[in-house]
Design a protein around this motif. Sequence first.
Motif, PDB file in Angstrom:
ATOM      1  N   MET A   1       0.901  -1.208   0.031  1.00 33.28           N
ATOM      2  CA  MET A   1      -0.040  -0.062  -0.110  1.00 33.28           C
ATOM      3  C   MET A   1       0.962   1.261   0.058  1.00 33.28           C
ATOM      4  O   MET A   1       1.647   1.352   0.911  1.00 33.28           O
ATOM      5  N   ALA A   2       0.861   1.729  -1.256  1.00 34.26           N
ATOM      6  CA  ALA A   2       1.691   3.266  -1.195  1.00 34.26           C
ATOM      7  C   ALA A   2       3.315   3.091  -0.852  1.00 34.26           C
ATOM      8  O   ALA A   2       3.683   3.601   0.177  1.00 34.26           O
ATOM      9  N   ALA A   3       3.619   1.857  -1.176  1.00 34.53           N
ATOM     10  CA  ALA A   3       5.060   1.403  -0.772  1.00 34.53           C
ATOM     11  C   ALA A   3       5.994   1.275  -1.974  1.00 34.53           C
ATOM     12  O   ALA A   3       5.648   0.680  -3.134  1.00 34.53           O
ATOM     13  N   PRO A   4       7.116   1.900  -1.831  1.00 35.60           N
ATOM     14  CA  PRO A   4       8.015   1.937  -2.978  1.00 35.60           C
ATOM     15  C   PRO A   4       8.876   0.609  -3.029  1.00 35.60           C
ATOM     16  O   PRO A   4       9.067  -0.195  -2.074  1.00 35.60           O
ATOM     17  N   ASP A   5       9.484   0.470  -4.333  1.00 34.11           N
ATOM     18  CA  ASP A   5      10.746  -0.656  -4.348  1.00 34.11           C
ATOM     19  C   ASP A   5      11.903   0.120  -4.607  1.00 34.11           C
ATOM     20  O   ASP A   5      12.955  -1.023  -4.859  1.00 34.11           O
ATOM     21  N   ARG A   6      11.992   1.076  -4.550  1.00 37.42           N
ATOM     22  CA  ARG A   6      13.337   1.778  -4.784  1.00 37.42           C
ATOM     23  C   ARG A   6      13.349   2.964  -3.915  1.00 37.42           C
ATOM     24  O   ARG A   6      12.392   3.846  -3.627  1.00 37.42           O
ATOM     25  N   PRO A   7      14.321   3.333  -3.351  1.00 39.50           N
ATOM     26  CA  PRO A   7      14.470   4.489  -2.191  1.00 39.50           C
ATOM     27  C   PRO A   7      14.924   5.536  -3.096  1.00 39.50           C
ATOM     28  O   PRO A   7      15.100   5.597  -4.306  1.00 39.50           O
ATOM     29  N   VAL A   8      14.584   6.883  -2.470  1.00 41.65           N
ATOM     30  CA  VAL A   8      15.062   8.135  -3.129  1.00 41.65           C
ATOM     31  C   VAL A   8      16.158   8.854  -2.098  1.00 41.65           C
ATOM     32  O   VAL A   8      15.765   9.688  -1.190  1.00 41.65           O
ATOM     33  N   PRO A   9      17.283   8.120  -2.351  1.00 37.61           N
ATOM     34  CA  PRO A   9      18.102   8.584  -1.342  1.00 37.61           C
ATOM     35  C   PRO A   9      18.577   9.951  -1.223  1.00 37.61           C
ATOM     36  O   PRO A   9      18.823  10.649   0.321  1.00 37.61           O
ATOM     37  N   VAL A  10      18.566  11.020  -1.977  1.00 37.37           N
ATOM     38  CA  VAL A  10      18.545  12.495  -1.690  1.00 37.37           C
ATOM     39  C   VAL A  10      17.686  13.075  -0.750  1.00 37.37           C
ATOM     40  O   VAL A  10      17.816  13.727   0.384  1.00 37.37           O
ATOM     41  N   ALA A  11      16.226  12.735  -1.028  1.00 35.94           N
ATOM     42  CA  ALA A  11      15.174  13.199  -0.116  1.00 35.94           C
ATOM     43  C   ALA A  11      15.242  12.445   1.119  1.00 35.94           C
ATOM     44  O   ALA A  11      14.919  13.232   2.202  1.00 35.94           O
ATOM     45  N   PHE A  12      15.725  11.208   1.313  1.00 35.78           N
ATOM     46  CA  PHE A  12      15.787  10.473   2.404  1.00 35.78           C
ATOM     47  C   PHE A  12      16.631  11.318   3.411  1.00 35.78           C
ATOM     48  O   PHE A  12      16.631  11.304   4.526  1.00 35.78           O
ATOM     49  N   GLU A  13      17.950  11.344   2.656  1.00 39.37           N
ATOM     50  CA  GLU A  13      19.043  12.043   3.538  1.00 39.37           C
ATOM     51  C   GLU A  13      18.511  13.486   3.960  1.00 39.37           C
ATOM     52  O   GLU A  13      19.003  13.715   4.944  1.00 39.37           O
ATOM     53  N   GLU A  14      18.000  14.173   3.272  1.00 35.63           N
ATOM     54  CA  GLU A  14      17.457  15.648   3.769  1.00 35.63           C
ATOM     55  C   GLU A  14      16.500  15.355   4.879  1.00 35.63           C
ATOM     56  O   GLU A  14      16.724  16.246   5.854  1.00 35.63           O
ATOM     57  N   ARG A  15      15.673  14.507   4.626  1.00 38.83           N
ATOM     58  CA  ARG A  15      14.931  14.432   6.048  1.00 38.83           C
ATOM     59  C   ARG A  15      15.574  13.906   7.255  1.00 38.83           C
ATOM     60  O   ARG A  15      15.242  14.341   8.417  1.00 38.83           O
ATOM     61  N   ALA A  16      16.428  13.131   6.851  1.00 39.99           N
ATOM     62  CA  ALA A  16      17.455  12.686   8.224  1.00 39.99           C
ATOM     63  C   ALA A  16      18.343  13.952   8.768  1.00 39.99           C
ATOM     64  O   ALA A  16      18.242  14.077   9.932  1.00 39.99           O
ATOM     65  N   ARG A  17      18.722  14.687   7.923  1.00 41.41           N
ATOM     66  CA  ARG A  17      19.618  15.792   8.516  1.00 41.41           C
ATOM     67  C   ARG A  17      18.621  16.932   9.037  1.00 41.41           C
ATOM     68  O   ARG A  17      18.958  17.697   9.861  1.00 41.41           O
ATOM     69  N   LEU A  18      17.575  17.314   8.364  1.00 36.67           N
ATOM     70  CA  LEU A  18      16.589  18.065   8.981  1.00 36.67           C
ATOM     71  C   LEU A  18      16.305  17.834  10.413  1.00 36.67           C
ATOM     72  O   LEU A  18      16.177  18.707  11.545  1.00 36.67           O
ATOM     73  N   ALA A  19      16.042  16.559  10.948  1.00 32.74           N
ATOM     74  CA  ALA A  19      15.989  16.112  12.207  1.00 32.74           C
ATOM     75  C   ALA A  19      17.000  16.169  13.077  1.00 32.74           C
ATOM     76  O   ALA A  19      16.930  16.799  14.091  1.00 32.74           O
ATOM     77  N   GLU A  20      18.350  16.017  12.522  1.00 38.01           N
ATOM     78  CA  GLU A  20      19.476  16.339  13.247  1.00 38.01           C
ATOM     79  C   GLU A  20      19.760  17.783  13.597  1.00 38.01           C
ATOM     80  O   GLU A  20      20.412  18.077  14.821  1.00 38.01           O
TER      81      GLU A  20
END
Length: 264
Positions: free
Chosen positions: A116-135
């Motif tokens: 359900m609304a699930a990817p089979d490939r990551p989006v590394p740039v967007a994922f890293e941005e979300r990680a850094r925003l939290a940090e």
Amino acid sequence: MRIRVSDHETTVTVRGTRGPAVLLVHSLGLDRRMWDPVLDRLAEGRRVFAYDVRGHGSAADAPLPFTMAATAADLVAVLDALELDAAHVAGLSLGGAIAQTAAVAAPGRFASLTLMAAPDRPVPVAFEERARLAETGGMTPLIAPTLARWFTPEALEAETEGVRYARECVASFDPAAWASIWRGYAGLDVYERLRDFPAPALALAGDADASIPVEGMAAIAARIGGGGAKFEVVPGAPHIQTLERPEAVTDALGRFLPAEIDIP
């Protein structure tokens, strides 16, 4: 119930006492309560289990770093703890990515797979941005953009119960865990690896999903199994389908998943 899963404990919500086993895997940033709106109806003629993924909810204290391999092993360990040889596994967003990772590693434990609304490939740039925003800024700057990806503008304006629950989850999330989970999510490695998946599969797309469009989910469905997964669109559903269109989601799951029916 509380169960031990490898290096941590988690909690499982259980509905139903008979019929096929269904295991539900929630999305990133939420917890097993994401499934509450669909549990009772889905448990008609089925045994339904929803657990907290490591780093979330009652499993928030699980060791880091978060990896896709570890969460896939956790899914299998949950089946073991519940004494289930196999189950119909459904996952939403990150939950679907975890389910796919486990399906690659242990296909025999799956009676079926629902994404359900699930990817089979990551989006590394967007994922890293979300990680850094939290940090760098904590969780507060992430609340609004996250909810905007998850819900329709109408639900956000109405401040629905689902929106309030999701906001509470994101606001209270540990920033270090959030960053670790997004970076682990970037290690998703299932693309083209479920071509030989032997069990039935279903892909559910929401036509109001701001994260994974209908066309994207249709392409993912085509890459599963020899003939592709069954594909359906949930009208009006955003990314977190269960919190805004639970009736339509339950209908779709009910058409796909077998159930033990009372015969007069």
